[in-house]
Scaffold this motif. Structure first.
Motif, mmCIF file in Angstrom:
data_model
loop_
_atom_site.group_PDB
_atom_site.id
_atom_site.type_symbol
_atom_site.label_atom_id
_atom_site.label_comp_id
_atom_site.label_asym_id
_atom_site.label_seq_id
_atom_site.Cartn_x
_atom_site.Cartn_y
_atom_site.Cartn_z
ATOM 1 N N ARG A 286 2.347 1.878 -3.324
ATOM 2 C CA ARG A 286 1.312 2.081 -4.333
ATOM 3 C C ARG A 286 0.740 3.489 -4.190
ATOM 4 N N VAL B 41 -4.875 -12.837 5.589
ATOM 5 C CA VAL B 41 -5.350 -13.130 4.238
ATOM 6 C C VAL B 41 -6.820 -13.537 4.306
ATOM 7 N N PRO C 164 -3.431 -4.807 4.393
ATOM 8 C CA PRO C 164 -2.184 -4.042 4.333
ATOM 9 C C PRO C 164 -1.555 -3.794 5.715
ATOM 10 N N GLY D 177 -5.204 -3.657 0.191
ATOM 11 C CA GLY D 177 -4.365 -4.848 0.245
ATOM 12 C C GLY D 177 -3.978 -5.347 -1.137
ATOM 13 N N ILE D 178 -3.040 -6.271 -1.173
ATOM 14 C CA ILE D 178 -2.656 -6.901 -2.439
ATOM 15 C C ILE D 178 -3.655 -8.012 -2.754
ATOM 16 N N VAL E 222 0.810 -1.214 0.000
ATOM 17 C CA VAL E 222 0.000 0.000 0.000
ATOM 18 C C VAL E 222 0.849 1.273 0.000
ATOM 19 N N ASN F 181 -1.134 -8.281 7.303
ATOM 20 C CA ASN F 181 -1.036 -9.450 6.419
ATOM 21 C C ASN F 181 -2.017 -10.595 6.693
ATOM 22 N N THR G 107 -4.828 -9.616 0.905
ATOM 23 C CA THR G 107 -4.004 -9.578 2.107
ATOM 24 C C THR G 107 -4.132 -8.200 2.733
#
Lengths: 814, 111
Positions: free
Chosen positions: A551, B70, B65, B55-56, A548, B68, B63
């Protein structure tokens, strides 16, 4: 009992294995002196191909290190050539000294055969035999657009060709015969192999007779009898080997093509043994590792005065080219009374051929799909009668008796005497025994049985046996992979991205067999970094693979707001900048304004949708992103130096600003903080930074690898230089080396601890050419990344993306 | 309230990314996967309230941010050894437009 004196000439795989047996069977019986022509100890020569292709490192293929030799009291004379054996006085002569022996072992191996054409002495013409050859090939491949010609399309030549191709060279293979690997393959499989190699960009020229190697100062081209000319910056000769017997001939031992040995590995002098590629046994020469290891076992027994006899056995071959599956064993020529079973699947590029004689398998060639190779080989060695399963034989063990095709079934179906590790002659029973004895990992099985310790192609099979035998108790991971999406380590990954020239995330995931469709939060940021660091001009940064903070170019706080830190070059600011910061803080109702440890100002508690607007305001005043959120260059902390300070020795502020303006925007494996102090009083606290410069009267002391986080560590001295320019050069090269070789999320101090400060010094300080190359690569990368991300995202047309997609609370109120 | 409301174009959300929709019940994160599926979940991690939209996104998972955790986008359940669940809401794509359950217009979360 006094230990006897054992002298061994040749520190290769055969003598290394013999010493292992000897120390195990009869510890203390001999004082060993080991001579080796190469300036290094024993390593797994078969694995040079993966080193060439970049899939393994040199360190990974060392079998005996200095500690091992020391632990067994071996006197090592590496790089020292034995010039004569005086059998009457029982001494060997080397470099003007003599070493006495009670027993002598000759393991001089083989020498590459260089075809006697004009030009073979030119620089750039190599054999492919040892680490020095391999390194010379790697060096040749570093030149962009370099061309290589490999003479010889056998096992070694093709592995060389594939490795050089992976390193980016334009490669042509010249082969004298009508198809590749004619000793191991029939023409059909040879054709499939040629097509596979051509798909990888390797040109193959069969029936190529080399007439001359052309060139003036060094090799430039290869000329064939038919007039064809191939340009070449490198020529690798891999046409064959011949036993290295000179020393035995000079000592008047019995020598035919190789040094003649008995079943006990004794030469014509009973106090002198010989083994390995230099010997001839019952008229036969040996080149593959499996019989050499058998010889090693026998030689160790003979030295221990125990009975043992060497019996040559059938061998099988696999080609170690990643992505090419090829297996061959036995005899597959056509002949009287021979029948064959052939299976082809052209779409998948699969070809299988079994040669039968009197209901027994005598030869097998598998291409494209080799899992059943060991099963066929086992049947072949046993001489098993296959008439009962002839109908389904070619489909492998899974189809015998109508059993379903379970991927593990082939392994489960193997009988205990089936050979798993051809190199070391280890059968399945030995492995299951080791597992029953408590070995639960590949390493443990390898240590106990030596299975998979040589060429490594059976590692997968051994793991399958572990899985079949232990069931759910087997935990596969052996080295720590990046994440659950792959079995590769960070180091593997970096190496393969370069070796295979993988330039996008889908390419990495496809080529390296990612187990998930689009990675995870662990591998994606790492991959994104590796790709942008290695291919700055080609790779497109993937925002969605960034955490984040990177990004959004701001640090997320626990309540979901962000902190904004503008850059203050070297910690120096102006009233105008401070005014702009104050105005922005008021305009966006920033809850807290704080001075950071890195000599700048942090605006904490900014809402995401306000980020582009606050950046635009700061940009107006000339302020850019401070990258306080990035795995990249953070700050360069300085003191006032000679400008104002009465103790200052140099312009530390100026140097700090110069460095920050040079390095900002670059992405690194983890964050990087610099400090420049104007005198040893060190007011900028430079000695606990990733890079810290302390100015002194005579110049600049550059320290690196400091830490002041979870760990506290002082910097180590990288170099002392007299000019500011040199200091800048060295710091830039250091940062680039860190960018290129560290694993993601290792700070410089961790990375330096792994690679060693000496190695870093060698690249960055001692070798000016390497330093310049590092600087150049950094400059190229900075043409892309030295820019303000805030300015990019503050543009009016992109601002909407920072706001919510919709506000249903308003619609509900309407 | 029943039915669907159009809240924007699919291309307003990057692949493997998310955008937020403000609703009376709090923010709702709209995720778009690599293969263009869309999921709507409360934008609050069950662990410490982290904004899941940041999150990714990988596969059909995100996930958080902050720490972590999930979460499975289909079920809202935390994966692995973690516990917790975040509320999911019906969402779909039609003709390149993203539609969410009109229930999100309600003043308060349903009891």
């Amino acid at each position: 009992m006094m230990a006897l004196k054992l002298v061994v000439i040749g520190a290769g795989m055969a003598s290394g294995r013999m010493l292992e047996h000897l120390f195990e069977d009869t510890p203390g019986a001999y004082d060993v002196t080991l001579f080796g022509a190469e300036p290094r100890g024993n390593y797994n020569r078969i694995m040079l191909s993966p080193v060439l292709s970049g899939e393994k490192t040199w360190e990974e293929i060392v079998t005996h290190d200095a500690d091992w030799y020391a632990a067994h009291g071996v006197a090592c004379r590496f790089g020292e050539t034995v010039t004569a054996i005086d059998r009457a006085r029982k001494v060997v002569v080397s470099k003007g000294r003599e070493t006495p022996y009670d027993k002598l072992v000759i393991a001089t191996g083989s020498a590459p055969f260089m075809i006697p054409v004009a030009g073979r002495e030119l620089p750039g013409v190599l054999a492919y035999r040892d680490l020095d050859d391999t390194n010379a090939m790697i060096a040749a491949a570093a030149k962009p657009g370099a061309k290589a010609v490999v003479i010889g399309g056998g096992l070694l030549g093709l592995e060389a060709a594939a490795g050089l191709r992976l390193r980016g060279m334009e490669v042509t293979v010249l082969h004298l015969m009508g198809h590749l690997m004619e000793r191991q393959l029939d023409p059909a499989a040879g054709y499939l192999l040629q097509k596979d190699l051509e798909r990888r960009g390797i040109k193959v020229h069969c029936r190529a007779q080399t007439k001359a190697i052309l060139g003036h100062e060094r090799v430039e081209a290869v000329l064939l009898e038919d007039g064809t000319v191939y340009g070449a910056d490198l020529v690798v000769m891999a046409v064959g080997i011949r036993p290295e017997t000179r020393i035995a001939t000079d000592a008047h031992l019995e020598v035919e093509r190789g040094i003649t040995v008995s079943d006990q590995m004794e030469t014509s002098d009973p106090d002198i043994l010989a083994l390995g590629e230099c010997v001839e046994h019952q008229g036969q020469l040996f080149g593959l590792v499996a019989p050499l290891y058998d010889m090693a076992k026998v030689a160790a027994k003979t030295l221990a005065a125990e009975p043992a006899a060497f019996r040559p056995r059938q061998t099988s071959t696999k080609l170690k080219v990643t992505g090419v599956d090829l297996f061959s064993a036995g005899d597959f020529a056509e002949g009287e009374g021979r029948e064959e079973i052939v299976f082809r699947d052209p779409t998948r590029g699969v070809y299988k051929r079994l040669v039968l004689c009197e209901d027994r398998i005598i030869g097998a060639v598998l291409y494209g799909e080799t899992t059943d190779g060991n099963w066929f080989f086992g049947l072949m060695q046993e001489g098993a009668d296959i008439s009962a399963m002839r109908e389904t034989l070619i489909f492998g063990p899974a189809y015998q008796g109508g059993a379903p095709a379970d991927p593990m079934a082939a392994v489960a179906a193997l009988p205990p005497e089936a050979e798993i590790c051809g190199c070391n002659g280890i059968c399945k029973g030995k492995i299951t025994e080791a597992i029953a004895g408590g070995c639960t990992t590949l390493e443990a099985v390898r240590a106990k049985t030596k299975a998979s310790s040589s060429c490594g192609t059976c590692s997968g099979l051994v793991e399958q046996i572990l899985a079949v035998t232990l069931g759910g108790d087997y935990a596969a991971p052996t080295v720590k992979p990046v994440c659950a999406c792959t079995d590769l380590t960070h180091e593997d990954l970096r190496r393969l991205i370069r070796a295979k020239a993988l330039k996008s995330m889908p390419a990495v995931m496809q080529e390296l067999g990612w187990k998930t469709s689009c990675g995870c939060h662990v591998c994606r940021p790492a991959l994104n970094y590796y790709l942008l660091a290695d291919w700055p001009l080609e790779y497109q940064d993937d925002r969605q693979s960034r955490f984040v903070n990177e990004r959004n170019h701001a640090n997320i706080q626990k309540d979901g707001t962000y902190s904004v830190v503008p850059r203050m070059w070297g910690g120096v600011t102006t009233p105008a900048e401070l005014r702009a910061i104050a105005d922005a803080a008021e305009k966006f109702a920033v809850p807290m304004v704080k001075v950071t440890g890195g000599q700048r100002i942090d605006l904490l508690g900014v809402r995401k949708e306000d980020l582009p607007a606050i950046w635009a305001d700061l940009n107006q005043a000339g302020l850019v992103s401070g990258h306080a959120y990035s795995k990249g260059l953070r700050t360069v902390k300085t003191c006032v130096g000679t400008d104002f300070c009465r103790f200052g020795t140099q312009d530390s502020t100026g140097l700090g600003i110069r460095l920050e303006k040079l390095l900002w925007g670059s992405w690194t494996p983890h964050k990087v903080k610099l400090g420049v102090s104007g005198c040893p009083r060190n007011c900028a606290e430079a000695t606990c930074k990733d890079v810290g410069i302390v100015c002194v009267d005579s110049g600049f002391e550059i320290g690196v690898a400091g830490a002041a986080g979870m760990e506290v560590k002082a910097t180590e001295l990288l170099a002392k230089v007299s000019t500011e320019d040199e200091a800048v050069e060295i710091v830039t090269a250091f940062i680039q080396l860190y960018r290129e070789s560290a694993r993601y999320l290792d700070r410089p101090y961790k990375w330096v601890a792994k690679v060693g400060l000496d190695w870093v010094k060698a690249q960055v300080v001692e070798d000016p050419q390497s330093r310049r190359a590092l600087q150049e690569r950094f400059d190229i990368s900075q043409t892309v990344y030295r820019k303000d991300p805030w300015a990019e995202h503050a543009r009016a047309e992109t601002r909407a993306r920072w706001a919510p997609l919709a506000d249903l609370t308003l619609e509900a109120a309407e | 309230m029943t039915g669907w409301i159009d809240i924007g174009a699919l291309d307003d959300i990057p692949r493997r990314g998310a955008r937020v929709v403000k609703a009376a019940r709090g923010c709702v994160a709209l995720f778009r996967t690599q293969d263009d599926r869309v999921f709507a979940l409360d934008d609050r991690c069950p662990h410490k309230g982290g904004p899941l939209s940041e999150g990714i996104v990988h596969g059909a998972r995100v996930t958080c941010p902050l720490h972590n955790l999930v979460l499975d986008l289909e079920t809202g359940l935390a994966e692995g050894l973690d516990e917790g669940r975040v509320a999911t809401h019906p969402a779909r794509v039609e003709g390149g437009r993203i539609l969410v359950d009109a229930g999100l217009l309600a003043k308060r979360p349903a009891a």
